[in-house]
Design an enzyme around this catalytic site. Structure first.
Site, PDB file in Angstrom:
ATOM      1  N   LYS A   1     -19.870  24.090  -5.491  1.00 38.28           N
ATOM      2  CA  LYS A   1     -20.692  22.968  -5.971  1.00 38.28           C
ATOM      3  C   LYS A   1     -20.561  22.827  -7.483  1.00 38.28           C
ATOM      4  O   LYS A   1     -20.577  23.808  -8.221  1.00 38.28           O
ATOM      5  CB  LYS A   1     -22.153  23.201  -5.583  1.00 38.28           C
ATOM      6  CG  LYS A   1     -23.099  22.067  -5.976  1.00 38.28           C
ATOM      7  CD  LYS A   1     -24.515  22.366  -5.499  1.00 38.28           C
ATOM      8  CE  LYS A   1     -25.491  21.268  -5.882  1.00 38.28           C
ATOM      9  NZ  LYS A   1     -26.863  21.506  -5.370  1.00 38.28           N
TER      10      LYS A   1
ATOM     11  N   SER B   1     -28.819  17.894  -2.793  1.00 34.24           N
ATOM     12  CA  SER B   1     -27.842  17.583  -3.806  1.00 34.24           C
ATOM     13  C   SER B   1     -26.484  18.219  -3.528  1.00 34.24           C
ATOM     14  O   SER B   1     -25.490  17.872  -4.171  1.00 34.24           O
ATOM     15  CB  SER B   1     -28.349  18.076  -5.170  1.00 34.24           C
ATOM     16  OG  SER B   1     -28.506  19.492  -5.157  1.00 34.24           O
TER      17      SER B   1
ATOM     18  N   SER C   1     -31.859  21.200  -0.977  1.00 36.76           N
ATOM     19  CA  SER C   1     -30.491  20.765  -1.260  1.00 36.76           C
ATOM     20  C   SER C   1     -29.390  21.508  -0.525  1.00 36.76           C
ATOM     21  O   SER C   1     -28.230  21.133  -0.647  1.00 36.76           O
ATOM     22  CB  SER C   1     -30.226  20.852  -2.767  1.00 36.76           C
ATOM     23  OG  SER C   1     -31.033  19.936  -3.458  1.00 36.76           O
TER      24      SER C   1
END
Length: 438
Positions: free
Chosen positions: A80, A149, A173
């Protein structure tokens, strides 16, 4: 199932590892297959913030030349883009950091490399893992949200672009995008894995998240990040005691998700688990407001540099959130923190009665609209309580989109949660196969 033909890139990391150990494949072959999938699907899915195929292949060839360091040696993994990488850009999903190159890898990335893993590239995140979505689309339907996210990580794993991925969770997330996209998403107990080199949002809530396509892969990846983690996962020697926790947000559930939960519970019982209602969380209606106060207060201070020095590069929504966070009195923050402590004390007795709790991972399928990601209710409470949680795929809603089943464990008993998740994974696989056969 995501679209298109799938070859060895569709294997679990555990099976990839077995084949490499047996000499049946190589890291280069696995990475090449993942890169081929990315080339075929990235335009539609948009999971990647940065990827350089030549660099990834060179890392794979280096892994093939090196002595095997462990079961995940040579396995590709997605990172990420709020997690620092010294040899790849880290832009935090923000226009404030174009082409940014950190001086060092985050601790988790350094540990992956030490284990011989191959960082494949950086996956899309919302802006600083907050409000503004990136380009990622749900791999099952480009018109639906991938969640946030950790949207890129979930989409990459679910669409067979990478067998493993790192995400984060401060609210929902990891669990939410994994549920929306159809992956296994694991949020450990607060402070289990190091967050050094991960861009923070709220230090009292932030956790690293792991994504995969099988529970066994989560166990292997966790063991890379924390030596001996796999040894904490027990063999089950008695029936699991599972509490069905509807939580205070049950009125927001989609009607079809109620039916999915009923089916899942029937499958768990059919496999030998004892399932009973658990109302321990029902009175925690103030927990979410308190969590938002904590997040806003801490986020505004963590991003003080960006708020003051790179303000023009931030979205209007993020600027508003940070400015409001700066106005929260310390007394209100402390009161919110006390709510979290009270709720954690209140939930503890439930784990004397139950090994794990079962609850929805989200209200239902991914929401229509690529930039829509608002369903946070069924992840937030467990994050506020700092409990480990995992979502398991397999079920789908009326639009044939994934709907995850979430298991929640006792604090610090992540291994027991993962053992329960293995059990549930098998129960759901057998139950769904039986439904298909009827």
């Amino acid at each position: 199932m995501a679209a298109g033909h799938v070859g060895i890139e569709g294997l679990t990391a555990t099976e990839m590892s077995r084949r490499m150990a047996a000499g049946e494949t190589t890291s280069e072959a696995l990475v090449s297959a993942c890169l081929g999938r990315i080339a075929a699907r990235e335009e539609a899915v948009g999971a990647w913030a940065w990827i350089e195929p030549g660099a990834a292949l060179e890392r794979a060839r280096g892994a093939d030349r090196a002595p095997r360091r462990g079961p995940l040696h040579g396995i590709p993994v997605a990172i990420k883009d709020i997690i620092d990488t010294a040899d790849m850009p880290t832009e935090y999903g923000s226009a404030a950091y174009p082409g940014h190159r950190p001086a060092a890898d985050a601790a988790c990335v350094a540990l992956l490399k030490e284990a011989g893993m191959v960082p494949l590239g950086k996956t899309v995140t919302t802006e600083f893992a907050a409000l503004t979505p990136g380009k990622t689309r749900n791999p099952h339907s480009p018109e639906h949200s991938p969640g946030g996210s950790s949207s890129g990580s979930a989409a990459a794993v679910a669409d067979f672009m990478a067998p493993l991925a790192l995400g984060t969770q401060t609210v929902g997330s990891t669990v939410r995008p994994a549920s929306y996209c159809g992956a296994v998403g694991f949020k450990p107990t607060y402070q289990t894995f190091s967050l050094a080199g991960v861009k923070g949002q709220a230090e009292s809530l932030d956790t690293l998240g792991l994504m995969a396509r099988a529970v066994d892969d989560i166990v292997l990846l966790g063991d890379v990040l924390l030596t001996g983690f796999a040894d904490t996962v027990p063999q089950l020697d008695r029936p699991l005691r599972i509490g069905f926790a509807r939580s205070p947000h049950w009125p927001n559930i989609e009607p079809y998700t109620i039916g999915i939960m009923d089916r899942a519970i029937a499958m768990l019982r059919g496999a030998g688990a004892e399932v009973a209602d658990c109302d321990a969380a029902d009175g925690m209606n103030d927990a979410l407001d308190a969590q938002w106060t904590m997040l806003s207060f801490e986020f505004a201070r963590i991003l003080s540099f960006e708020r003051t020095s790179r303000r023009e590069a931030l979205s209007e929504g993020l600027v508003g959130l940070l400015d409001r966070g700066m106005t929260i009195p310390l007394a209100d923050y402390r009161a919110a923190f006390a709510v979290g402590e009270r709720c954690r004390e209140a939930i503890a007795p439930a784990f004397d009665r139950f090994d794990v709790l079962v609850t929805p991972a989200a209200a239902g399928e991914a929401l229509l609209g690529v930039r829509t990601q608002s369903d946070l209710l069924f992840q937030r409470l467990w994050t506020m309580l700092r409990l480990p949680a995992i979502t398991l795929p397999g079920f789908s809603g009326p639009n044939d989109m994934p709907v995850g089943i979430q298991l929640v464990g006792a604090p610090g008993r992540d291994g027991e949660l993962l053992a329960a998740a293995r059990f549930a994974e098998a129960a759901f696989r057998e139950g769904l196969a039986a439904e298909t056969a009827r």
